[in-house]
Design a protein around this motif. Structure first.
Motif, PDB file in Angstrom:
ATOM      1  N   LEU A 191       0.855  -1.199  -0.034  1.00 40.25           N
ATOM      2  CA  LEU A 191      -0.069   0.051  -0.027  1.00 40.25           C
ATOM      3  C   LEU A 191       0.810   1.328   0.141  1.00 40.25           C
ATOM      4  CD1 LEU A 191      -2.852   1.453   0.338  1.00 40.25           C
ATOM      5  CD2 LEU A 191      -2.303   1.185   2.778  1.00 40.25           C
ATOM      6  N   PHE A 192       0.443   2.159  -0.758  1.00 35.35           N
ATOM      7  CA  PHE A 192       1.199   3.574  -0.718  1.00 35.35           C
ATOM      8  C   PHE A 192       0.273   4.687  -0.563  1.00 35.35           C
ATOM      9  CE2 PHE A 192       3.197   7.341  -2.133  1.00 35.35           C
ATOM     10  CZ  PHE A 192       4.500   7.413  -1.619  1.00 35.35           C
ATOM     11  N   VAL A 193       0.729   5.399   0.369  1.00 37.00           N
ATOM     12  CA  VAL A 193      -0.141   6.594   0.725  1.00 37.00           C
ATOM     13  C   VAL A 193       0.433   8.032   0.371  1.00 37.00           C
ATOM     14  CG1 VAL A 193      -1.372   7.963   2.801  1.00 37.00           C
ATOM     15  CG2 VAL A 193      -0.917   5.337   2.755  1.00 37.00           C
ATOM     16  N   PHE A 194      -0.244   8.650  -0.425  1.00 35.31           N
ATOM     17  CA  PHE A 194       0.074  10.053  -0.596  1.00 35.31           C
ATOM     18  C   PHE A 194      -0.408  10.973   0.392  1.00 35.31           C
ATOM     19  CE2 PHE A 194       0.961   8.254  -4.722  1.00 35.31           C
ATOM     20  CZ  PHE A 194       2.096   8.936  -5.333  1.00 35.31           C
ATOM     21  N   LEU A 195       0.501  11.742   1.041  1.00 34.18           N
ATOM     22  CA  LEU A 195       0.202  12.504   2.178  1.00 34.18           C
ATOM     23  C   LEU A 195      -0.272  13.982   2.078  1.00 34.18           C
ATOM     24  CD1 LEU A 195       2.665  11.047   5.017  1.00 34.18           C
ATOM     25  CD2 LEU A 195       0.229  10.422   4.594  1.00 34.18           C
ATOM     26  N   GLY A 196      -0.090  14.389   0.767  1.00 38.55           N
ATOM     27  CA  GLY A 196      -0.396  15.717   0.382  1.00 38.55           C
ATOM     28  C   GLY A 196       0.978  16.503  -0.350  1.00 38.55           C
ATOM     29  N   ASP A 197       0.579  17.568  -0.736  1.00 44.03           N
ATOM     30  CA  ASP A 197       1.454  18.235  -1.483  1.00 44.03           C
ATOM     31  C   ASP A 197       1.911  17.401  -2.890  1.00 44.03           C
ATOM     32  OD1 ASP A 197       1.168  20.832  -0.175  1.00 44.03           O
ATOM     33  OD2 ASP A 197       2.969  20.286   0.978  1.00 44.03           O
ATOM     34  N   ASN A 198       0.930  16.725  -3.303  1.00 43.89           N
ATOM     35  CA  ASN A 198       1.339  15.584  -4.397  1.00 43.89           C
ATOM     36  C   ASN A 198       1.540  16.396  -5.629  1.00 43.89           C
ATOM     37  OD1 ASN A 198       0.408  13.693  -2.386  1.00 43.89           O
ATOM     38  ND2 ASN A 198      -1.615  14.301  -2.561  1.00 43.89           N
ATOM     39  N   ILE A 199       1.050  17.383  -5.710  1.00 40.97           N
ATOM     40  CA  ILE A 199       1.918  18.540  -6.963  1.00 40.97           C
ATOM     41  C   ILE A 199       1.871  19.687  -6.051  1.00 40.97           C
ATOM     42  CG2 ILE A 199       0.610  17.217  -8.969  1.00 40.97           C
ATOM     43  CD1 ILE A 199      -1.400  19.446  -8.899  1.00 40.97           C
ATOM     44  N   TYR A 200       2.520  20.928  -6.943  1.00 40.02           N
ATOM     45  CA  TYR A 200       2.423  22.023  -6.347  1.00 40.02           C
ATOM     46  C   TYR A 200       1.735  22.732  -7.348  1.00 40.02           C
ATOM     47  CZ  TYR A 200       5.652  21.211  -2.521  1.00 40.02           C
ATOM     48  OH  TYR A 200       6.290  20.733  -1.398  1.00 40.02           O
ATOM     49  N   ALA A 201       0.481  23.052  -7.133  1.00 40.61           N
ATOM     50  CA  ALA A 201      -0.428  23.679  -7.961  1.00 40.61           C
ATOM     51  C   ALA A 201      -0.328  25.196  -7.736  1.00 40.61           C
ATOM     52  CB  ALA A 201      -1.982  23.173  -7.797  1.00 40.61           C
ATOM     53  N   ASP A 202      -0.793  25.550  -6.455  1.00 37.81           N
ATOM     54  CA  ASP A 202      -0.577  27.082  -6.113  1.00 37.81           C
ATOM     55  C   ASP A 202      -1.310  27.891  -7.059  1.00 37.81           C
ATOM     56  OD1 ASP A 202       0.895  26.353  -3.702  1.00 37.81           O
ATOM     57  OD2 ASP A 202       2.737  25.999  -5.100  1.00 37.81           O
ATOM     58  N   THR A 203      -2.383  27.749  -7.278  1.00 37.21           N
ATOM     59  CA  THR A 203      -3.236  28.443  -8.401  1.00 37.21           C
ATOM     60  C   THR A 203      -4.538  28.460  -8.084  1.00 37.21           C
ATOM     61  OG1 THR A 203      -3.630  28.707 -10.622  1.00 37.21           O
ATOM     62  CG2 THR A 203      -3.363  26.506  -9.795  1.00 37.21           C
ATOM     63  N   ALA A 204      -5.334  29.561  -8.599  1.00 34.90           N
ATOM     64  CA  ALA A 204      -6.942  29.458  -8.435  1.00 34.90           C
ATOM     65  C   ALA A 204      -7.384  29.274 -10.098  1.00 34.90           C
ATOM     66  CB  ALA A 204      -7.434  30.936  -7.983  1.00 34.90           C
ATOM     67  N   ASP A 205      -6.373  29.224 -11.012  1.00 38.77           N
ATOM     68  CA  ASP A 205      -6.828  28.639 -12.256  1.00 38.77           C
ATOM     69  C   ASP A 205      -6.809  27.195 -12.360  1.00 38.77           C
ATOM     70  OD1 ASP A 205      -6.908  27.925 -14.992  1.00 38.77           O
ATOM     71  OD2 ASP A 205      -5.710  29.711 -15.632  1.00 38.77           O
ATOM     72  N   MET A 206      -7.890  26.786 -12.636  1.00 41.56           N
ATOM     73  CA  MET A 206      -7.999  25.156 -12.607  1.00 41.56           C
ATOM     74  C   MET A 206      -7.718  24.640 -14.003  1.00 41.56           C
ATOM     75  SD  MET A 206      -9.565  24.536  -9.608  1.00 41.56           S
ATOM     76  CE  MET A 206      -8.389  25.479  -8.980  1.00 41.56           C
ATOM     77  N   ASP A 207      -7.540  25.137 -14.945  1.00 35.86           N
ATOM     78  CA  ASP A 207      -6.611  24.697 -16.077  1.00 35.86           C
ATOM     79  C   ASP A 207      -5.324  24.676 -15.777  1.00 35.86           C
ATOM     80  OD1 ASP A 207      -9.064  24.611 -17.570  1.00 35.86           O
ATOM     81  OD2 ASP A 207      -8.755  26.393 -18.626  1.00 35.86           O
ATOM     82  N   VAL A 208      -4.743  25.538 -15.082  1.00 33.10           N
ATOM     83  CA  VAL A 208      -3.417  25.383 -14.608  1.00 33.10           C
ATOM     84  C   VAL A 208      -3.306  23.985 -13.765  1.00 33.10           C
ATOM     85  CG1 VAL A 208      -1.663  26.328 -13.295  1.00 33.10           C
ATOM     86  CG2 VAL A 208      -2.793  27.749 -14.870  1.00 33.10           C
ATOM     87  N   MET A 209      -4.151  23.815 -12.775  1.00 35.08           N
ATOM     88  CA  MET A 209      -3.974  22.681 -11.874  1.00 35.08           C
ATOM     89  C   MET A 209      -4.212  21.541 -12.479  1.00 35.08           C
ATOM     90  SD  MET A 209      -6.427  21.998  -8.610  1.00 35.08           S
ATOM     91  CE  MET A 209      -5.712  23.094  -7.640  1.00 35.08           C
ATOM     92  N   ARG A 210      -5.089  21.468 -13.645  1.00 34.51           N
ATOM     93  CA  ARG A 210      -5.010  20.140 -14.405  1.00 34.51           C
ATOM     94  C   ARG A 210      -3.918  19.788 -15.049  1.00 34.51           C
ATOM     95  NH1 ARG A 210     -10.310  22.567 -15.123  1.00 34.51           N
ATOM     96  NH2 ARG A 210     -12.020  21.456 -14.435  1.00 34.51           N
ATOM     97  N   ALA A 211      -3.336  20.919 -15.691  1.00 36.58           N
ATOM     98  CA  ALA A 211      -2.286  20.753 -16.531  1.00 36.58           C
ATOM     99  C   ALA A 211      -0.929  20.282 -15.461  1.00 36.58           C
ATOM    100  CB  ALA A 211      -1.797  21.921 -17.188  1.00 36.58           C
ATOM    101  N   LYS A 212      -0.760  20.550 -14.301  1.00 33.85           N
ATOM    102  CA  LYS A 212       0.174  20.050 -13.136  1.00 33.85           C
ATOM    103  C   LYS A 212      -0.245  18.641 -12.849  1.00 33.85           C
ATOM    104  CE  LYS A 212       1.707  24.683 -11.901  1.00 33.85           C
ATOM    105  NZ  LYS A 212       1.618  25.541 -10.660  1.00 33.85           N
ATOM    106  N   TYR A 213      -1.356  18.380 -12.717  1.00 37.22           N
ATOM    107  CA  TYR A 213      -1.713  17.119 -12.557  1.00 37.22           C
ATOM    108  C   TYR A 213      -1.435  16.045 -13.620  1.00 37.22           C
ATOM    109  CZ  TYR A 213      -4.090  17.187  -8.047  1.00 37.22           C
ATOM    110  OH  TYR A 213      -4.717  17.251  -6.815  1.00 37.22           O
ATOM    111  N   ALA A 214      -1.558  16.535 -14.882  1.00 37.31           N
ATOM    112  CA  ALA A 214      -1.429  15.856 -15.903  1.00 37.31           C
ATOM    113  C   ALA A 214       0.288  15.386 -16.143  1.00 37.31           C
ATOM    114  CB  ALA A 214      -1.672  16.588 -17.444  1.00 37.31           C
ATOM    115  N   LYS A 215       1.090  16.375 -15.799  1.00 33.87           N
ATOM    116  CA  LYS A 215       2.508  16.417 -15.803  1.00 33.87           C
ATOM    117  C   LYS A 215       2.903  15.222 -14.875  1.00 33.87           C
ATOM    118  CE  LYS A 215       4.848  20.061 -16.851  1.00 33.87           C
ATOM    119  NZ  LYS A 215       5.697  21.263 -16.859  1.00 33.87           N
ATOM    120  N   LEU A 216       2.091  15.016 -13.573  1.00 30.93           N
ATOM    121  CA  LEU A 216       2.660  14.104 -12.860  1.00 30.93           C
ATOM    122  C   LEU A 216       1.958  12.682 -13.205  1.00 30.93           C
ATOM    123  CD1 LEU A 216       3.410  12.909 -10.015  1.00 30.93           C
ATOM    124  CD2 LEU A 216       1.155  13.456  -9.195  1.00 30.93           C
ATOM    125  N   LYS A 217       0.892  12.557 -13.933  1.00 29.00           N
ATOM    126  CA  LYS A 217       0.156  11.438 -14.509  1.00 29.00           C
ATOM    127  C   LYS A 217       1.064  10.935 -15.508  1.00 29.00           C
ATOM    128  CE  LYS A 217      -3.962   9.610 -16.446  1.00 29.00           C
ATOM    129  NZ  LYS A 217      -5.359   9.965 -16.814  1.00 29.00           N
TER     130      LYS A 217
END
Length: 206
Positions: free
Chosen positions: A85-111
């Motif tokens: 089992l692996f647990v991601f405890l937070g700060d799994n990306i560094y989004a730091d934005t109110a722009d949800m398109d930017v947030m999605r792009a940063k998640y996509a980079k991790l994925k």
């Protein structure tokens, strides 16, 4: 029979690697391709036991603070440890934005990171967030995009359609693993969605 024995011989090192050499068992019933009823019943019971029964969790790894714009060799190290089992405890990306398109792009980079993708296929994954993947450094209940941020979060981590985290505020959660008598409960906290403004206390020196 010889082909089955060759397959079993090839599989034996894998069972040994994972510490269960005795779990590989081969029997040759006297019946050609028409297996006797007793042998069929034994095989069905084995499939039912192995495929349906939850296995004990003994190796849990956890981590946080994944900067998606930098190399992430740690995922290769984690996968090599063969966690249950692996647990991601937070700060799994560094989004730091109110722009949800930017947030999605940063998640996509991790994925799209090969090491992360391999870890996701290695074992069950649990995740909660902290401030940076929530959306703002030091953020709390006043973050204006918290509802949309949660929607993006549960989509990224693959919460099923009936997940409670899709129906109520906050990403807190609890999961149970393992068979009766050897159960493990993991409780995930959400320290961001409901957090009020921080207050400064009296300064103490010494």
């Amino acid at each position: 029979a010889k082909s089955v024995d060759r397959i079993a011989a090839a599989a034996q090192p894998i069972f040994k690697l994972y510490g269960h050499p005795a779990r590989l068992k081969v029997e040759h019933p006297d019946g050609g391709h028409d297996f006797p009823p007793k042998m069929r019943e034994t095989a069905y019971k084995l499939f039912d036991k192995v495929l349906r029964s939850p296995q004990p969790v003994s190796r849990i790894l956890f981590g946080s603070c994944t900067k998606q714009d930098r190399p992430m060799p740690i995922f290769k190290t984690i996968t090599a440890q063969r966690p249950d089992l692996f647990v991601f405890l937070g700060d799994n990306i560094y989004a730091d934005t109110a722009d949800m398109d930017v947030m999605r792009a940063k998640y996509a980079k991790l994925k799209n990171n090969a090491g992360f993708a391999k870890l996701m296929k290695t074992c069950p994954i649990l995740a909660t967030w902290d401030d940076h993947d929530y959306g703002v450094n030091g953020g709390g209940a006043d973050y204006p995009q918290k509802v949309e941020s949660q929607r993006i979060f549960v989509d990224f981590w693959g919460d099923p359609p009936n997940s409670p985290r899709r129906k109520r505020p906050g990403v807190y959660d609890a999961k149970v693993f393992g068979p009766k008598g050897k159960r493990l409960q993991v409780i995930l906290l959400d320290t961001r969605y409901f957090r009020g403004p921080l207050k400064k206390g009296e300064r103490r020196v010494g």
